[in-house]
Enzyme design. Structure first.
Site, short mmCIF file in Angstrom:
data_model
loop_
_atom_site.label_atom_id
_atom_site.label_comp_id
_atom_site.label_asym_id
_atom_site.label_seq_id
_atom_site.Cartn_x
_atom_site.Cartn_y
_atom_site.Cartn_z
N HIS A 1 10.54 41.34 1.03
CA HIS A 1 11.08 42.30 0.06
C HIS A 1 11.33 43.67 0.69
CE1 HIS A 1 12.36 42.82 -3.96
NE2 HIS A 1 11.51 41.97 -4.51
N ARG A 2 10.87 43.89 1.91
CA ARG A 2 11.14 45.17 2.57
C ARG A 2 12.58 45.26 3.07
NH1 ARG A 2 6.51 44.93 7.03
NH2 ARG A 2 7.44 42.85 7.14
#
Length: 450
Positions: free
Chosen positions: A421-422
């Protein structure tokens, strides 16, 4: 005067800490040349031949075939014809010889024991050699300065022969690298950083593994203890690291794969090499990554940067008798379905025979996981650190499906995408997965990218 130098099990990369002796390639009394393979060992990743950085006569071997040795343990000793110097030999600096303290043992040997055709090994980190005749002792004891990167003469200091081979196989000029190790020593991470900068690769391997705090032992006689070592131990360490460092999320979708299966049947009845389903899915993956490059990346935590990669080196999960391995298809984005089929078959066979090289198990940028071969529909796989995403493919089975407004029996597959998700938000991940599903349902969509 001849001296006896000790060769220790080198750093084999990928954070591996031990290896099992499979077969000795030399006997005591044999004459070996610099960088000649002397033993075949099996690690948690592959079987490799280990070259010796000394030239001379083998005077002792440590460990029988089948024995397991930790990295840095003595493998054998070699009598060389003269003291090792800084300016000669292969420059294959190995674990255990570091620059802080001498690690080689010196013993006197009978005159004429050293091999006449072997030459002294130049380990810059080996124990200081005794002063040569006619040379002042002070001058002999003073260590030579480390060779500067890019220097024209002398060997380039490298942590192990495997790192040197990794650079050679990928066309990396070691003389242009500035090593991040002690005194400019070139580490595996330096070569991989160069690969990422020039083409593609994988972030730093071999970082220290944070081990869990031991829990209280169960009562005596309760259960069976199975050591986490070899492939199982390496998988456990890597998956644990992924869970610690990567904030992952998973999305999934069902897709009608009937047209994809028909397209594959048509391809294989037209003559020529048979096309595998995995190759078609890989082709879909590379097309999707071209549209959503955020997922072909990794996070450089030290620099706090997301590094997007230009090349797709596609890893695929392969189950073997030794456990799970992830071979890597280099430049998958530049291959057609026939080339992908052939490379998948070659790497799968090598994985089953335990002959994959470290270079064939590293450098992946995205992983395709066909867990449908195990007869399951869905999964939330753990990302293969340090990659940013993994596409999972379940089994393809007949199911009721609404097709063109009517209920029909169609070949249905569940697709899942686990992503970091980064590197992106859910919209990007959902767009990637939807495009993959569209290609599976309507293979003609791929014609846009051909």
């Amino acid at each position: 005067m001849a001296q006896v130098l000790e060769f220790k099990l080198p750093d084999l990369g990928e954070g591996l800490t031990e290896a099992e002796i499979v077969r000795w390639l030399v006997k005591v009394g044999d004459v070996v040349a610099v960088d000649q393979p002397v033993v075949e060992v099996e690690t948690a990743k592959a079987m490799v031949e280990v070259p010796c950085p000394y030239g001379g006569v083998v005077t002792a071997r440590f460990g029988e075939e089948g024995a397991e040795l930790p990295v840095g343990a003595p493998l054998l000793t070699v009598a060389v014809g003269a003291p090792a110097t800084e300016s000669e030999g292969s420059g294959n600096v190995l674990v255990g010889y570091g620059t802080q303290a001498p690690a080689a043992r010196r013993r006197r040997v009978r005159a004429g024991v050293a091999g006449a055709d072997g030459r002294p090994q130049p380990l810059r980190t080996a124990a200081a050699a005794p002063p040569a005749r006619g040379t002042a002792p002070a001058a002999a004891q003073q260590p030579a300065p480390p060779p500067a990167p890019g220097s024209a003469g002398g060997p380039v200091p490298v942590i192990s022969p495997l790192v040197r081979k990794l650079a050679r196989d990928n066309g990396v000029d070691l003389r242009r690298l500035a090593g991040s190790g002690p005194d400019g020593l070139i580490l595996r991470a330096d070569v991989e950083s160069a690969l990422r900068a020039g083409t593609a690769g994988t972030p730093v391997a071999g970082e220290p593994v944070v081990r869990a705090v031991p829990t209280a032992a169960p009562p005596a006689g309760a259960g069976v203890r199975i050591p986490l070592k070899g492939v199982r131990g390496a998988v456990a360490d890597k998956l644990s690291r992924s869970r610690r460092e990567i904030p992952d999320a998973t999305c999934w979708v069902d897709a009608d794969a009937t047209e994809l299966m028909r397209a594959r049947t048509a391809m294989n009845t037209a003559g020529g090499p048979k096309i595998s389903l995995l190759a078609l899915l890989a082709r879909v993956c590379t097309a999707a990554l071209a549209r959503f490059p955020e997922l072909n990346s990794f996070v450089d935590t030290e620099a706090r940067e997301v590094v997007r990669l230009d090349h797709v080196h596609l890893g695929f999960a392969a189950q073997t008798e030794r456990g799970l391995v992830v071979p890597v298809v280099r430049d998958a984005h530049a291959r057609d379905a026939e080339s992908l089929t052939a490379e998948f078959a070659r790497l799968t066979e090598a994985a089953r025979a335990a002959t994959l090289t470290p270079g064939e198990l590293t450098g992946g940028t995205f992983t395709l996981n066909n867990y449908g071969v195990f007869g399951v529909d869905g999964s939330t796989p753990i990302i293969n650190h340090p990659e940013a995403a993994m596409l999972g493919v379940g089994r393809i089975v007949p199911k009721p499906w609404v097709h063109e407004g009517e209920l029909a029996v169609r070949q249905v597959v569940q697709l899942s995408l686990t992503f970091d998700h980064r590197v992106c938000d859910g919209g990007t991940a959902g767009g990637f997965l939807r495009y993959v599903a569209d290609c599976v349902e309507q293979p003609a969509v791929l014609l846009r990218t051909l």
